[in-house]
Design a protein around this motif. Structure first.
Motif, PDB file in Angstrom:
ATOM      1  N   PRO A  66     -45.258  60.396 -18.227  1.00 14.22           N
ATOM      2  CA  PRO A  66     -44.175  61.299 -17.887  1.00 14.22           C
ATOM      3  C   PRO A  66     -44.248  62.461 -18.646  1.00 14.22           C
ATOM      4  O   PRO A  66     -44.491  62.489 -19.754  1.00 14.22           O
ATOM      5  N   GLN A  67     -43.541  63.794 -18.163  1.00 18.46           N
ATOM      6  CA  GLN A  67     -43.445  64.819 -18.894  1.00 18.46           C
ATOM      7  C   GLN A  67     -41.959  64.823 -19.546  1.00 18.46           C
ATOM      8  O   GLN A  67     -41.105  64.866 -18.591  1.00 18.46           O
ATOM      9  N   ARG A  68     -41.782  64.927 -20.522  1.00 16.17           N
ATOM     10  CA  ARG A  68     -40.522  65.023 -21.490  1.00 16.17           C
ATOM     11  C   ARG A  68     -40.232  66.357 -21.757  1.00 16.17           C
ATOM     12  O   ARG A  68     -40.903  66.972 -22.700  1.00 16.17           O
ATOM     13  N   ILE A  69     -39.126  67.078 -21.221  1.00 18.38           N
ATOM     14  CA  ILE A  69     -38.818  68.397 -21.371  1.00 18.38           C
ATOM     15  C   ILE A  69     -37.441  68.568 -22.282  1.00 18.38           C
ATOM     16  O   ILE A  69     -36.490  68.164 -22.054  1.00 18.38           O
ATOM     17  N   GLU A  70     -37.667  68.749 -23.776  1.00 17.67           N
ATOM     18  CA  GLU A  70     -36.544  68.873 -24.679  1.00 17.67           C
ATOM     19  C   GLU A  70     -35.625  69.933 -24.218  1.00 17.67           C
ATOM     20  O   GLU A  70     -36.165  71.235 -23.844  1.00 17.67           O
ATOM     21  N   ILE A  71     -34.216  69.876 -24.204  1.00 19.20           N
ATOM     22  CA  ILE A  71     -33.438  70.670 -23.839  1.00 19.20           C
ATOM     23  C   ILE A  71     -32.762  71.234 -25.125  1.00 19.20           C
ATOM     24  O   ILE A  71     -32.453  72.445 -25.496  1.00 19.20           O
ATOM     25  N   VAL A  72     -32.276  70.437 -26.058  1.00 17.13           N
ATOM     26  CA  VAL A  72     -31.824  70.792 -27.360  1.00 17.13           C
ATOM     27  C   VAL A  72     -32.235  69.252 -28.288  1.00 17.13           C
ATOM     28  O   VAL A  72     -32.214  68.260 -27.996  1.00 17.13           O
ATOM     29  N   GLU A  73     -32.392  69.641 -29.504  1.00 13.01           N
ATOM     30  CA  GLU A  73     -32.575  68.593 -30.538  1.00 13.01           C
ATOM     31  C   GLU A  73     -31.675  69.134 -31.961  1.00 13.01           C
ATOM     32  O   GLU A  73     -31.524  70.090 -32.287  1.00 13.01           O
ATOM     33  N   SER A  74     -31.256  68.073 -32.386  1.00 12.19           N
ATOM     34  CA  SER A  74     -30.314  68.041 -33.628  1.00 12.19           C
ATOM     35  C   SER A  74     -30.699  66.941 -34.453  1.00 12.19           C
ATOM     36  O   SER A  74     -30.270  65.846 -33.969  1.00 12.19           O
ATOM     37  N   ASP A  75     -31.038  66.916 -35.583  1.00 13.35           N
ATOM     38  CA  ASP A  75     -30.934  65.756 -36.677  1.00 13.35           C
ATOM     39  C   ASP A  75     -31.784  64.522 -36.078  1.00 13.35           C
ATOM     40  O   ASP A  75     -31.137  63.569 -35.966  1.00 13.35           O
TER      41      ASP A  75
END
Length: 181
Positions: free
Chosen positions: A29-38
């Motif tokens: 599956p393709q995992r598309i990050e929207i936002v990342e924090s810590d």
């Protein structure tokens, strides 16, 4: 020493080759990050013109109600947030509000403990507010065979993720479409 390194490298290759061979024959599956924090993130996985949004709260410790040991750093706990950005924002708002609740409050949400990507093995995750002198946080907990697996996420991290998803929705308004709309 060199002989040990050769054996270790050989074992590593033997462990990786079946995974790579399997990955080529199946669709990852393709995992598309929207936002990342810590080390926490909100992402979506597109499948058949539909998106499912998830919150990754990272690896879980293993132990009991008091002591947790981080012995499994590769599996992540995924919390489904919905099928649209609006649903994801509503779910994150719910988690943010839970941070302010009194100790003893708790909600349950579905979750998936898996390697890299969520799968169909859904289980119940208990989410409870934790209060310290300096910061509020949430504990995400799964109980299996009398063992408690848990991780924590701070209120400030939840606020950061929520803000990031809201900004993403403003930048990509056409992506805020739930299925059957």
């Amino acid at each position: 020493m060199m002989n040990i390194m050769k054996h270790a490298l050989t074992l590593l290759l033997l462990a990786v080759v079946p995974f790579v061979a399997n990955a080529q024959s199946s669709k990852i599956p393709q995992r598309i990050e929207i936002v990342e924090s810590d080390n926490y993130s909100v992402f979506y996985i597109p499948k058949d013109d539909q998106r499912t949004y998830y919150l990754s709260v990272g690896a879980l410790g293993v132990g009991n109600e008091i002591i947790q040991f981080n012995v499994d750093p590769i599996h992540e706990l995924f919390i489904p947030l919905g099928y649209s950005l609006s649903e994801a924002i509503t779910a994150l708002d719910r988690l943010k509000a839970l941070c302010k609740e009194k100790k003893g409050a708790s909600i349950e949400m579905p979750g998936c403990l898996a390697l890299g990507f969520p799968n169909e093995h859904i289980e119940t995750v208990s989410i409870s507010p934790m209060h310290s002198l300096l910061e509020r946080s949430l504990e995400f907990q799964i109980t299996r065979d009398k063992q408690v697996r848990a991780t924590y996420i701070t209120q400030s991290t939840i606020r950061s993720l929520l803000s990031g998803v809201k900004i993403y929705r403003k930048l990509h308004p056409k992506e805020d479409v739930a299925p059957n709309e």
